[in-house]
Design a protein around this motif. Structure first.
Motif, PDB file in Angstrom:
ATOM      1  N   PRO A   8      -6.688  74.066  60.448  1.00  0.00           N
ATOM      2  CA  PRO A   8      -6.292  75.206  59.608  1.00  0.00           C
ATOM      3  C   PRO A   8      -4.844  75.172  59.146  1.00  0.00           C
ATOM      4  N   MET A   9      -3.974  74.482  59.904  1.00  0.00           N
ATOM      5  CA  MET A   9      -2.553  74.484  59.541  1.00  0.00           C
ATOM      6  C   MET A   9      -1.835  73.279  60.148  1.00  0.00           C
ATOM      7  N   TYR A  10      -0.927  72.694  59.377  1.00  0.00           N
ATOM      8  CA  TYR A  10      -0.133  71.557  59.829  1.00  0.00           C
ATOM      9  C   TYR A  10       1.346  71.930  59.870  1.00  0.00           C
ATOM     10  N   VAL A  11       2.103  71.143  60.639  1.00  0.00           N
ATOM     11  CA  VAL A  11       3.562  71.259  60.650  1.00  0.00           C
ATOM     12  C   VAL A  11       4.119  69.968  60.063  1.00  0.00           C
ATOM     13  N   CYS A  12       5.011  70.089  59.101  1.00  0.00           N
ATOM     14  CA  CYS A  12       5.586  68.945  58.400  1.00  0.00           C
ATOM     15  C   CYS A  12       6.628  68.239  59.273  1.00  0.00           C
TER      16      CYS A  12
ATOM     17  N   GLY B 133       5.506  56.602  51.274  1.00  0.00           N
ATOM     18  CA  GLY B 133       5.043  56.698  52.654  1.00  0.00           C
ATOM     19  C   GLY B 133       4.246  57.950  52.964  1.00  0.00           C
ATOM     20  N   GLY B 134       4.393  58.952  52.119  1.00  0.00           N
ATOM     21  CA  GLY B 134       3.689  60.194  52.384  1.00  0.00           C
ATOM     22  C   GLY B 134       4.434  61.057  53.383  1.00  0.00           C
ATOM     23  N   ILE B 135       3.879  62.209  53.653  1.00  0.00           N
ATOM     24  CA  ILE B 135       4.523  63.180  54.532  1.00  0.00           C
ATOM     25  C   ILE B 135       3.742  63.293  55.833  1.00  0.00           C
ATOM     26  N   LEU B 136       4.381  62.929  56.935  1.00  0.00           N
ATOM     27  CA  LEU B 136       3.741  62.970  58.246  1.00  0.00           C
ATOM     28  C   LEU B 136       3.665  64.405  58.728  1.00  0.00           C
ATOM     29  N   SER B 137       2.469  64.814  59.154  1.00  0.00           N
ATOM     30  CA  SER B 137       2.258  66.186  59.609  1.00  0.00           C
ATOM     31  C   SER B 137       1.341  66.190  60.820  1.00  0.00           C
ATOM     32  N   GLN B 138       1.399  67.277  61.589  1.00  0.00           N
ATOM     33  CA  GLN B 138       0.574  67.399  62.787  1.00  0.00           C
ATOM     34  C   GLN B 138      -0.145  68.738  62.781  1.00  0.00           C
TER      35      GLN B 138
ATOM     36  N   VAL C 284      -2.457  63.990  64.160  1.00  0.00           N
ATOM     37  CA  VAL C 284      -1.395  63.634  63.223  1.00  0.00           C
ATOM     38  C   VAL C 284      -2.013  63.016  61.961  1.00  0.00           C
ATOM     39  N   LYS C 285      -1.520  63.417  60.801  1.00  0.00           N
ATOM     40  CA  LYS C 285      -2.029  62.908  59.536  1.00  0.00           C
ATOM     41  C   LYS C 285      -0.888  62.792  58.540  1.00  0.00           C
ATOM     42  N   ARG C 286      -1.027  61.847  57.602  1.00  0.00           N
ATOM     43  CA  ARG C 286      -0.010  61.655  56.564  1.00  0.00           C
ATOM     44  C   ARG C 286      -0.586  62.086  55.216  1.00  0.00           C
ATOM     45  N   PHE C 287       0.151  62.940  54.509  1.00  0.00           N
ATOM     46  CA  PHE C 287      -0.300  63.448  53.220  1.00  0.00           C
ATOM     47  C   PHE C 287       0.579  62.908  52.093  1.00  0.00           C
ATOM     48  N   SER C 288       0.000  62.824  50.915  1.00  0.00           N
ATOM     49  CA  SER C 288       0.794  62.495  49.741  1.00  0.00           C
ATOM     50  C   SER C 288       1.668  63.697  49.402  1.00  0.00           C
ATOM     51  N   VAL C 289       2.653  63.479  48.548  1.00  0.00           N
ATOM     52  CA  VAL C 289       3.541  64.563  48.149  1.00  0.00           C
ATOM     53  C   VAL C 289       2.737  65.696  47.502  1.00  0.00           C
ATOM     54  N   GLU C 290       1.765  65.310  46.673  1.00  0.00           N
ATOM     55  CA  GLU C 290       0.938  66.307  45.994  1.00  0.00           C
ATOM     56  C   GLU C 290       0.083  67.088  46.987  1.00  0.00           C
TER      57      GLU C 290
END
Length: 206
Positions: A74-78, A92-97, A104-110
């Motif tokens: 439901p929610m990640y922390v950048c 590299g994308g944005i690492l979030s948890q 842990v997952k990596r998202f694109s900027v978009e």
């Protein structure tokens, strides 16, 4: 309650206690052995202890992976630490948890920007020379950290608060899970001067 992290933690602790009780029993048996005639039994018990310990770790890890697989995240922390757009940030994308299950997952900027707009990514919003050049960064110490945010999030699921939060969630037309995420986002992602929480009528009861 669907997707309740406290229930998962409680289940993990119950499993841990079962294995720890067995380990304690085996250790006690070893302590009771005082004769050299039972050396083989000692060796066997030590081996069983090691196997039980490995089984406990494997079982807990499997349960965690199962919970993460079923989690709706439901929610990640950048965790993006870059304060300016460069090759690493863009490629590299944005690492979030996930604040709920810890995955842990990596998202694109978009993707990260869309999650932030949906109040599903806790981050600090910043800009470059113009208001069009938005980027997201990890919260600085004064804004909070993952452990602090997760502690706030977990406390919202505590039975002390659930009844009050259920009433407030119903007033907002949200599920309690959605409401807890929104309150967490409001607390950690928005500047104190932001008036959105007043406009939406959110009450910070935690």
């Amino acid at each position: 309650m669907r997707n309740n992290p406290l229930e998962f933690i409680k289940g993990q602790e119950e499993l841990r206690k079962i294995y720890e009780a067995k380990l304690l029993e085996l250790e006690q048996k070893i302590q009771d052995i005082s004769s050299t005639d039972v050396v083989q039994l000692y060796i066997q018990l030590k081996k069983e202890i090691e196997q039980t310990d490995e089984e406990m770790k494997a079982t807990l890890d499997a349960k965690k992976k199962e919970y993460q697989k079923e989690c709706i995240h439901p929610m990640y922390v950048c965790f993006n630490l870059i304060h300016h757009v460069d090759h690493i940030y863009l490629e590299g994308g944005i690492l979030s948890q996930c604040i709920n299950c810890g995955k842990v997952k990596r998202f694109s900027v978009e993707e990260a920007g869309q999650l932030f707009d949906e109040h599903r990514l806790i981050a600090r919003e910043d800009y470059f020379d113009t208001r069009d050049d938005r980027y997201l960064i990890y919260l600085s110490p004064e804004w909070g950290c993952y452990e602090k945010i997760r502690d706030f999030y977990l406390r919202a699921y505590d039975s002390v608060h659930v009844e009050i939060l259920n009433e407030q969630a119903a007033q907002m037309g949200m599920s309690i899970e959605e409401y807890i995420c929104e309150v967490t986002f409001q607390k950690f992602s928005l500047p104190k001067s932001n008036t959105k929480n007043k406009q939406k009528g959110f009450k910070r009861t935690l």
